[in-house]
Design an enzyme around this catalytic site. Structure first.
Site, PDB file in Angstrom:
ATOM      1  N   MET A  95       4.236  -8.908  -2.024  1.00 33.66           N
ATOM      2  CA  MET A  95       5.205  -9.883  -2.530  1.00 33.66           C
ATOM      3  C   MET A  95       6.501  -9.146  -2.871  1.00 33.66           C
ATOM      4  SD  MET A  95       3.039 -12.804  -4.464  1.00 33.66           S
ATOM      5  CE  MET A  95       2.815 -12.033  -6.035  1.00 33.66           C
ATOM      6  N   GLY A  96       6.699  -7.985  -2.269  1.00 29.94           N
ATOM      7  CA  GLY A  96       7.942  -7.242  -2.464  1.00 29.94           C
ATOM      8  C   GLY A  96       8.010  -6.521  -3.790  1.00 29.94           C
ATOM      9  N   HIS A 123       2.463   0.453  -3.415  1.00 27.49           N
ATOM     10  CA  HIS A 123       2.707  -0.122  -2.080  1.00 27.49           C
ATOM     11  C   HIS A 123       2.985   0.988  -1.060  1.00 27.49           C
ATOM     12  CE1 HIS A 123       4.180  -3.692  -4.562  1.00 27.49           C
ATOM     13  NE2 HIS A 123       3.231  -4.214  -3.819  1.00 27.49           N
ATOM     14  N   SER A 131       4.205  -4.448  -9.885  1.00 25.54           N
ATOM     15  CA  SER A 131       5.585  -4.955  -9.907  1.00 25.54           C
ATOM     16  C   SER A 131       5.898  -5.557 -11.271  1.00 25.54           C
ATOM     17  CB  SER A 131       5.782  -6.004  -8.815  1.00 25.54           C
ATOM     18  OG  SER A 131       5.470  -5.440  -7.564  1.00 25.54           O
ATOM     19  N   ARG A 132       4.869  -6.050 -11.954  1.00 26.54           N
ATOM     20  CA  ARG A 132       5.086  -6.705 -13.248  1.00 26.54           C
ATOM     21  C   ARG A 132       5.346  -5.707 -14.381  1.00 26.54           C
ATOM     22  NH1 ARG A 132       1.179 -10.724 -11.111  1.00 26.54           N
ATOM     23  NH2 ARG A 132       2.273 -12.713 -11.056  1.00 26.54           N
TER      24      ARG A 132
HETATM   25  O1  PAF Z   1      -1.405  -8.670  -3.952  1.00 27.73           O
HETATM   26  C1  PAF Z   1      -0.370  -9.312  -3.649  1.00 27.73           C
HETATM   27  O2  PAF Z   1       0.765  -8.824  -3.741  1.00 27.73           O
HETATM   28  C2  PAF Z   1      -0.503 -10.744  -3.155  1.00 27.73           C
HETATM   29  O3  PAF Z   1      -1.512 -11.406  -3.836  1.00 27.73           O
HETATM   30  C3  PAF Z   1      -0.688 -10.846  -1.636  1.00 27.73           C
HETATM   31  C4  PAF Z   1      -2.002 -10.218  -1.188  1.00 27.73           C
HETATM   32  C5  PAF Z   1       0.468 -10.197  -0.919  1.00 27.73           C
HETATM   33  C6  PAF Z   1      -0.731 -12.326  -1.208  1.00 27.73           C
HETATM   34  O4  PAF Z   1       0.442 -12.982  -1.544  1.00 27.73           O
END
Ligand code: PAF
Length: 285
Positions: free
Chosen positions: A30-31, A37, A186-187
């Site tokens: 989700m960026g 990531h 990200s949070r």
């Molecule tokens: O883990 C995440 O960031 C989200 O839940 C995902 C797997 C990209 C689905 O939107």
């Protein structure tokens, strides 16, 4: 590196790649990328000819009142980090294409989605499985890579892929932690300096649980009592759940006999953080 918004163009690219015998890895995100990531991207780069990252804040996995609107976004930075990580394609579709008017179909994995995060986030897993199924259909990857920080999500996606005979491999990678132990998320940007201190209670509790397990403790209640104390002795925290569950069913166990995971969700100030540890796995804190 190519940035693709169109579902049709993404499909076409994957078709061409597959026709040429190339393998495709997908890292769904989700960026607002962080080192966790980047670790997934590194593995995706290593394991396939073409590395695709999807960047899409999926509205259907948020419940009303959750942080969909204020979820952190920084597309330019994500593009730069993706480029540095050797990404070939960023797939960043638009919601009007992903969920056009008249959209009606959702995927629901039963039972295990009713436990843990499913208790307080009723739409979450249905949204996650639906978006992942859509991404798998569009990108047609040979493998998709997820972080095990979201352990329940990882297990739910594996269950869906198995149950629906989806033709791809799901790869799960260990959680990346900041110095001190806080799991990358990200949070984490929501946290103030004091909340960051309090948030260290999560990984400290996992460490304590793992140490007790290694000393031979198998009684879930005994481990949880001490672990909860470690979290709650810090200011500003409220435990949503602290449970030891079977990795297969996500249901609580009284004794750790088969494979079990210690799963945590804790509100630190206004921010809900999750973390977990599978007993017996490596834990570097
Ligand atoms: O883990 C995440 O960031 C989200 O839940 C995902 C797997 C990209 C689905 O939107």
């Amino acid at each position: 590196m190519e940035i693709i918004e169109s579902i049709e163009v993404m499909r076409e690219r994957s078709r061409e790649l597959r026709k040429r015998g190339k393998t495709i890895s997908l890292v769904p995100t989700m960026g607002y990328l962080h080192d966790g990531h980047l670790f997934l991207l590194q593995e995706g780069r290593r394991r396939a000819d073409c590395l695709v990252i999807s960047i899409y804040v999926n509205p259907t996995q948020f419940s009303p009142g959750e942080d969909f609107e204020r979820y952190p976004r920084d597309f330019e930075r994500d593009v730069a980090l993706s480029r540095q990580s050797g990404v070939d394609i960023i797939f960043c579709p638009d919601s009007k294409d992903m969920y056009p008017e008249g959209y009606l179909t959702f995927i629901n994995v039963e039972e295990m989605t009713r436990e843990l995060c499913g208790l307080t986030r009723p739409n979450y897993f249905r949204g996650v499985t639906t978006i992942c199924a859509k991404l798998f259909n569009i990108v047609a990857p040979h493998l998709a890579i997820f972080g095990k920080k979201d352990f329940q999500q990882y297990q739910v996606i594996r269950q869906m892929v198995r149950d629906l005979n989806m033709d791809l491999e799901i790869v799960g990678l260990p959680t990346v932690r900041e110095k001190g132990g806080l799991a990358m998320s990200s949070r984490n940007v929501y946290l103030t300096a004091e909340e960051r201190e309090s948030a260290l209670g999560l990984s400290a509790a996992l460490k304590l649980a793992q140490d007790m397990y290694q000393r031979g403790e198998r009684d879930a209640g005994a481990i949880l009592a001490q672990a909860r104390r470690v979290i709650e002795e810090r200011p500003g925290v409220v435990i949503d759940y602290a449970k030891i569950v079977s990795t297969a069913s996500m249901k609580e166990v009284a004794r750790i006999e088969g494979e079990a995971v210690f799963a945590l969700a804790v509100k630190v100030g206004a921010t809900r953080l999750i973390d977990n540890h599978v007993f017996g796995d490596a834990l570097e804190i």
